[in-house]
Design a protein around this motif. Sequence first.
Motif, PDB file in Angstrom:
ATOM      1  N   ASN A  37      46.222  -0.166  27.908  1.00 17.26           N
ATOM      2  CA  ASN A  37      45.154   0.536  28.629  1.00 17.26           C
ATOM      3  C   ASN A  37      45.025   0.019  30.056  1.00 17.26           C
ATOM      4  OD1 ASN A  37      44.634   1.981  26.315  1.00 17.26           O
ATOM      5  ND2 ASN A  37      42.878   0.752  25.696  1.00 17.26           N
ATOM      6  N   TYR A  38      45.078  -1.302  30.225  1.00 23.62           N
ATOM      7  CA  TYR A  38      45.024  -1.862  31.576  1.00 23.62           C
ATOM      8  C   TYR A  38      46.187  -1.350  32.406  1.00 23.62           C
ATOM      9  CZ  TYR A  38      45.727  -5.084  35.420  1.00 23.62           C
ATOM     10  OH  TYR A  38      45.942  -5.594  36.681  1.00 23.62           O
ATOM     11  N   ASP A  39      47.370  -1.362  31.815  1.00 23.02           N
ATOM     12  CA  ASP A  39      48.572  -0.937  32.529  1.00 23.02           C
ATOM     13  C   ASP A  39      48.485   0.524  32.953  1.00 23.02           C
ATOM     14  OD1 ASP A  39      50.610  -2.818  33.070  1.00 23.02           O
ATOM     15  OD2 ASP A  39      52.071  -1.494  32.159  1.00 23.02           O
ATOM     16  N   GLU A  40      47.969   1.373  32.073  1.00 24.14           N
ATOM     17  CA  GLU A  40      47.848   2.787  32.412  1.00 24.14           C
ATOM     18  C   GLU A  40      46.811   3.008  33.516  1.00 24.14           C
ATOM     19  OE1 GLU A  40      47.263   5.201  28.974  1.00 24.14           O
ATOM     20  OE2 GLU A  40      49.187   4.657  28.059  1.00 24.14           O
ATOM     21  N   ARG A  41      45.749   2.211  33.536  1.00 25.87           N
ATOM     22  CA  ARG A  41      44.765   2.352  34.620  1.00 25.87           C
ATOM     23  C   ARG A  41      45.385   2.089  35.983  1.00 25.87           C
ATOM     24  NH1 ARG A  41      41.331  -0.581  31.048  1.00 25.87           N
ATOM     25  NH2 ARG A  41      41.429  -2.512  32.247  1.00 25.87           N
ATOM     26  N   HIS A  42      46.370   1.205  36.001  1.00 24.90           N
ATOM     27  CA  HIS A  42      46.922   0.763  37.278  1.00 24.90           C
ATOM     28  C   HIS A  42      48.210   1.483  37.680  1.00 24.90           C
ATOM     29  CE1 HIS A  42      44.208  -2.659  38.280  1.00 24.90           C
ATOM     30  NE2 HIS A  42      43.877  -2.444  37.014  1.00 24.90           N
ATOM     31  N   GLY A  43      48.650   2.445  36.878  1.00 23.60           N
ATOM     32  CA  GLY A  43      49.735   3.310  37.318  1.00 23.60           C
ATOM     33  C   GLY A  43      51.088   2.990  36.719  1.00 23.60           C
ATOM     34  N   TYR A  44      51.999   3.947  36.886  1.00 23.61           N
ATOM     35  CA  TYR A  44      53.350   3.887  36.324  1.00 23.61           C
ATOM     36  C   TYR A  44      54.312   3.276  37.336  1.00 23.61           C
ATOM     37  CZ  TYR A  44      57.549   5.502  33.835  1.00 23.61           C
ATOM     38  OH  TYR A  44      58.751   5.571  33.160  1.00 23.61           O
ATOM     39  N   ARG A  45      55.044   2.261  36.878  1.00 23.17           N
ATOM     40  CA  ARG A  45      55.954   1.554  37.778  1.00 23.17           C
ATOM     41  C   ARG A  45      57.358   2.148  37.780  1.00 23.17           C
ATOM     42  NH1 ARG A  45      53.036  -2.262  35.072  1.00 23.17           N
ATOM     43  NH2 ARG A  45      54.773  -2.811  33.677  1.00 23.17           N
ATOM     44  N   GLY A  46      57.559   3.241  37.076  1.00 22.04           N
ATOM     45  CA  GLY A  46      58.835   3.939  37.130  1.00 22.04           C
ATOM     46  C   GLY A  46      59.719   3.672  35.941  1.00 22.04           C
ATOM     47  N   PRO A  47      60.850   4.388  35.856  1.00 20.45           N
ATOM     48  CA  PRO A  47      61.749   4.253  34.706  1.00 20.45           C
ATOM     49  C   PRO A  47      62.487   2.929  34.698  1.00 20.45           C
ATOM     50  CG  PRO A  47      62.744   5.635  36.382  1.00 20.45           C
ATOM     51  CD  PRO A  47      61.339   5.356  36.849  1.00 20.45           C
ATOM     52  N   VAL A  48      63.058   2.608  33.551  1.00 22.32           N
ATOM     53  CA  VAL A  48      63.870   1.399  33.420  1.00 22.32           C
ATOM     54  C   VAL A  48      65.154   1.549  34.227  1.00 22.32           C
ATOM     55  CG1 VAL A  48      65.101  -0.091  31.799  1.00 22.32           C
ATOM     56  CG2 VAL A  48      62.917   0.949  31.130  1.00 22.32           C
ATOM     57  N   ALA A  49      65.764   2.733  34.143  1.00 22.50           N
ATOM     58  CA  ALA A  49      67.025   3.012  34.848  1.00 22.50           C
ATOM     59  C   ALA A  49      67.209   4.524  34.890  1.00 22.50           C
ATOM     60  CB  ALA A  49      68.200   2.340  34.131  1.00 22.50           C
ATOM     61  N   GLY A  74      37.164   1.015  38.483  1.00 22.17           N
ATOM     62  CA  GLY A  74      36.394  -0.074  39.059  1.00 22.17           C
ATOM     63  C   GLY A  74      37.156  -1.374  39.054  1.00 22.17           C
ATOM     64  N   THR A  75      36.517  -2.421  39.547  1.00 19.49           N
ATOM     65  CA  THR A  75      37.126  -3.750  39.598  1.00 19.49           C
ATOM     66  C   THR A  75      37.246  -4.319  38.189  1.00 19.49           C
ATOM     67  OG1 THR A  75      36.194  -4.137  41.788  1.00 19.49           O
ATOM     68  CG2 THR A  75      36.906  -6.066  40.549  1.00 19.49           C
ATOM     69  N   GLU A  76      38.377  -4.914  37.895  1.00 21.80           N
ATOM     70  CA  GLU A  76      38.577  -5.523  36.576  1.00 21.80           C
ATOM     71  C   GLU A  76      37.641  -6.713  36.416  1.00 21.80           C
ATOM     72  OE1 GLU A  76      40.355  -4.064  34.399  1.00 21.80           O
ATOM     73  OE2 GLU A  76      41.489  -2.674  35.667  1.00 21.80           O
ATOM     74  N   SER A  77      37.087  -6.853  35.216  1.00 22.73           N
ATOM     75  CA  SER A  77      36.111  -7.913  34.943  1.00 22.73           C
ATOM     76  C   SER A  77      36.140  -8.238  33.460  1.00 22.73           C
ATOM     77  CB  SER A  77      34.704  -7.450  35.345  1.00 22.73           C
ATOM     78  OG  SER A  77      34.315  -6.338  34.552  1.00 22.73           O
ATOM     79  N   GLY A  78      35.377  -9.243  33.077  1.00 23.23           N
ATOM     80  CA  GLY A  78      35.328  -9.607  31.670  1.00 23.23           C
ATOM     81  C   GLY A  78      34.867  -8.456  30.802  1.00 23.23           C
ATOM     82  N   ALA A  79      33.833  -7.735  31.256  1.00 25.18           N
ATOM     83  CA  ALA A  79      33.297  -6.624  30.478  1.00 25.18           C
ATOM     84  C   ALA A  79      34.257  -5.449  30.428  1.00 25.18           C
ATOM     85  CB  ALA A  79      31.959  -6.188  31.056  1.00 25.18           C
ATOM     86  N   ARG A  80      34.992  -5.210  31.504  1.00 21.83           N
ATOM     87  CA  ARG A  80      35.870  -4.053  31.583  1.00 21.83           C
ATOM     88  C   ARG A  80      37.266  -4.345  31.012  1.00 21.83           C
ATOM     89  NH1 ARG A  80      35.003   0.003  34.884  1.00 21.83           N
ATOM     90  NH2 ARG A  80      33.663  -1.307  36.190  1.00 21.83           N
ATOM     91  N   THR A  81      37.735  -5.592  31.138  1.00 22.57           N
ATOM     92  CA  THR A  81      39.133  -5.900  30.865  1.00 22.57           C
ATOM     93  C   THR A  81      39.347  -6.706  29.596  1.00 22.57           C
ATOM     94  OG1 THR A  81      39.330  -6.050  33.275  1.00 22.57           O
ATOM     95  CG2 THR A  81      41.248  -6.708  31.981  1.00 22.57           C
ATOM     96  N   ALA A  82      38.508  -7.699  29.341  1.00 16.49           N
ATOM     97  CA  ALA A  82      38.689  -8.559  28.166  1.00 16.49           C
ATOM     98  C   ALA A  82      37.873  -8.094  26.970  1.00 16.49           C
ATOM     99  CB  ALA A  82      38.324  -9.999  28.512  1.00 16.49           C
ATOM    100  N   LEU A  83      36.690  -7.552  27.226  1.00 21.26           N
ATOM    101  CA  LEU A  83      35.813  -7.139  26.130  1.00 21.26           C
ATOM    102  C   LEU A  83      36.438  -6.075  25.223  1.00 21.26           C
ATOM    103  CD1 LEU A  83      32.005  -6.505  26.290  1.00 21.26           C
ATOM    104  CD2 LEU A  83      33.457  -4.893  25.122  1.00 21.26           C
ATOM    105  N   PRO A  84      37.149  -5.056  25.743  1.00 18.95           N
ATOM    106  CA  PRO A  84      37.687  -4.020  24.838  1.00 18.95           C
ATOM    107  C   PRO A  84      38.585  -4.572  23.726  1.00 18.95           C
ATOM    108  CG  PRO A  84      37.769  -3.245  27.096  1.00 18.95           C
ATOM    109  CD  PRO A  84      37.375  -4.692  27.159  1.00 18.95           C
TER     110      PRO A  84
END
Length: 878
Positions: free
Chosen positions: A310-322, A786-796
């Motif tokens: 979920n965190y990774d998807e919030r921050h976008g796709y880094r592209g294909p492997v190859a 929003g900004t990543e935080s304990g409530a947003r990032t670790a709590l889930p």
Amino acid sequence: MSWVKKLLIVCLVGFFAGILTIVAMYFYVRNDLPDVATLKEVKLQTPMQVYTADGQLISQFGEKRRIPLKLDEMPPLLIQAFLAIEDTRFYDHPGIDIIGIMRAATVVASSGDFSQGASTITQQLARNFFLSREKKIIRKIKEVFLAFKIEQLLEKDEILELYLNKIELGHRSFGVGAAAQVYFGKTVDELTLDEIAIIAGLPKAPSILNPIRSPANARSRRDVVLTRMRAIDVISEQDYRKALAAPITSKLHGAQITASAPYIAEMVRQQMVERFGEEVAYSEGYKVYTTVQSEHQQAAKQALQQNLYNYDERHGYRGPVARLWQAELDANANKPDTDAEQQPVFTETDRPEHAEIIAYLAKQQGIEDLMPAIVLSVFNNSAEILLASEQTIMLEWDGLKWARAFINDERQGVAPKSAAAILAPGMHILVRQQDDQWRLSQIPAASSALVAVNPQNGAIQALVGGYSFSQSQFNRVTQAKRQVGSNIKPFIYSAALEQDYTLASIMNDAPIHQWDDNAGIAWRPRNSPPVYDGPIRIREALAKSKNVVSVRLLRGVGIDESIRHLQRFGFTASDLPRNETLSLGSASLTPLELVTGYAVFANGGFLVTPFVVDRVLNEQDEVIYQHTPEIACSACQQQDVATDELAASDDAAMTEADTEQQLYELFNTMQQDAPAEPEQAEPLLAEQVISNQNAFLIADALTSSVWGGGDWSKGTGWNGTAWRVQRLKRRDISAKTGTTNDSKDTWFSGFTTATAVTTWVGFDDANRSLGRAQWHANMGQDQSAGTESGARTALPAWLDYMTQVLPDFEQETRQPPTGLSSVRIDLASGLLSRSTDHTSSFEYFKIGTEPTQYSQSNVQQIYFDNDKKAEPDESELF
């Protein structure tokens, strides 16, 4: 007849010469022959196996893979296959097969071929246990004499059982049980006839005949075994033909792992090597039972991994492997088309053949639940992809729409409007299944850890040290010391309650500006968010995680005294900065250290020692080690106090033995409903490091972090930082968020009396920020911007884990210990109040610390003490 006499004399001379030669050879090698009596008590080297508390296999360690079996546990057809190819007359000869020797000699004499073997199973057993494989006459002589001695010592079935468990069969598998697992991932009773023949053919040359290294060699040898079995009529012609036609499908299998806990397994391995030494730990067949439940462990792994996705998807796709091939944009791709979803957006050039794509995929490695795939075609809102299994599937828009471009940790690209903005034919991508839907994915860049312990005895209930053990064996639960942020605050507040502070004390929630002569700048700690409420009660300040209040409390208690208090929770002084940043979480702790500290609040003030190995069994299933945990026993502590009071009384005298007897009778009463355990040492009582009253007050204050306070209908309601935990609908949860500067570390810790759980999310590079996620137009309400935080990032992750495991723990109402009172206070001032409206509420105090000033008289006071009890009106209790 003279020639007959001469021939008879020659034969007799030859016979006696042969006898003398055999006797001479025996005396020559007698002193070098080992004592075969050791076979009576032989211990086969078997690997160490690690299990969950409920008996699921986590891992096994050992150089030799072996699954010892009794002869009656082996399929008769498997036994017959070995006898057919290795020793047809096994049950008829005395250890050596004269007929076999004569046959081999005839073959050598007629063709010069030395490949025809003559060793019996008994001889092979002698060689495997006592001799080397060197091809020398003296070794063969020893082998023959040992075979005779073994036949005199053991029954035929005993010899065969030892042989089938001892024989080397390639890929570090020893014995038929291990071979069945290694080559086919099966138990011996699940093997088919052709698989049995493959295994039976391995003893001759396991390194070159095994089906993993050389399927062709394995097939040829298998066919020889099958032909031999048919020749002696142990299989029918139909079964023979069917087995000959079967393909070679073997691949390397590991142990049948039924619970995924590799970080736990590595912790156990290290402890076992420390305790028993490497050679013993890996070869004596020990069974190690841990404290983790398989369902809890699986819930922890899934929660951690899904949260990272979920965190990774919030921050976008880094592209294909190859990219396997390039594709050119179709000239008509951007034209409106009512059938756009069915029309390929790209046309392909230089596309490899299907077989070439499959061959490429077969060499690619997935990780955890991520599978490699190749994009074949791209449509407007979907893409056709090919998996290594040769399955073709569709990636629908719901599994793609998240994939806006990753720019950096703070920024993401625009929301994609079509699949063509994300994928192109020829891309090597990673996909996974979530909620029965295929989803574009990628290996998470961030790291995480989750650990749960039983606060009452320190037993680790679940532990995940990272996204994937195969990716990184660094255990972030036990090895990563990271700044804890606001997760430190309950310990600071606990120190304050040991002084003149109460949960109703009023602190000034206002900005701090302090000039630092050494640095030449002003220190300005800020709240996050930068909202200041002015005068605020300590309970509310802790629930809202007010930074400036924490600083002021540290100043009130003193840095040295605060550090001494924090050390009571097991924290090392060197990890605790001797300055005011300590109050904001600049201390660096591991998740395991932190959750152990929180367990003190959960169990009434006792410092328990985390442990993961519950017991160790030997091959005979005898307990050779049983861990005796230190238990948190508030009732025992209260019994101690009562005992001391009785001892001081002139009317009652108790001996020390009587006191100990009462303690253990009390402990046994507490354990009456527990499942039966192996006999173990007497229980050990954990050290009480803070008072029951202090632990209760902090735990109760942290419930406000979940449920907030005030009256929303009157406009005075407020939320704590852990308000999302309300989703669990449990009133027995205490919790705290934690975020460090620039969101480099995010934490969430929460507990009940039955479990304490801490999660952490951050990058392994401690200098990298988790950043922020911008609004994503495609996601609507299904996002967390929003900004990543304990409530947003670790709590889930914490929340997902607890959702799965909390039903296993009965909800308990936390009862205040003796020594506390509850009085109604004015919420604005913290003073006594007799109002019963939204401006007041009951608050807990240590007896003697209640406020003495009040705005109205007739204040009702409720004591929780053995000699000062008054029954309150239930309508006035919160």
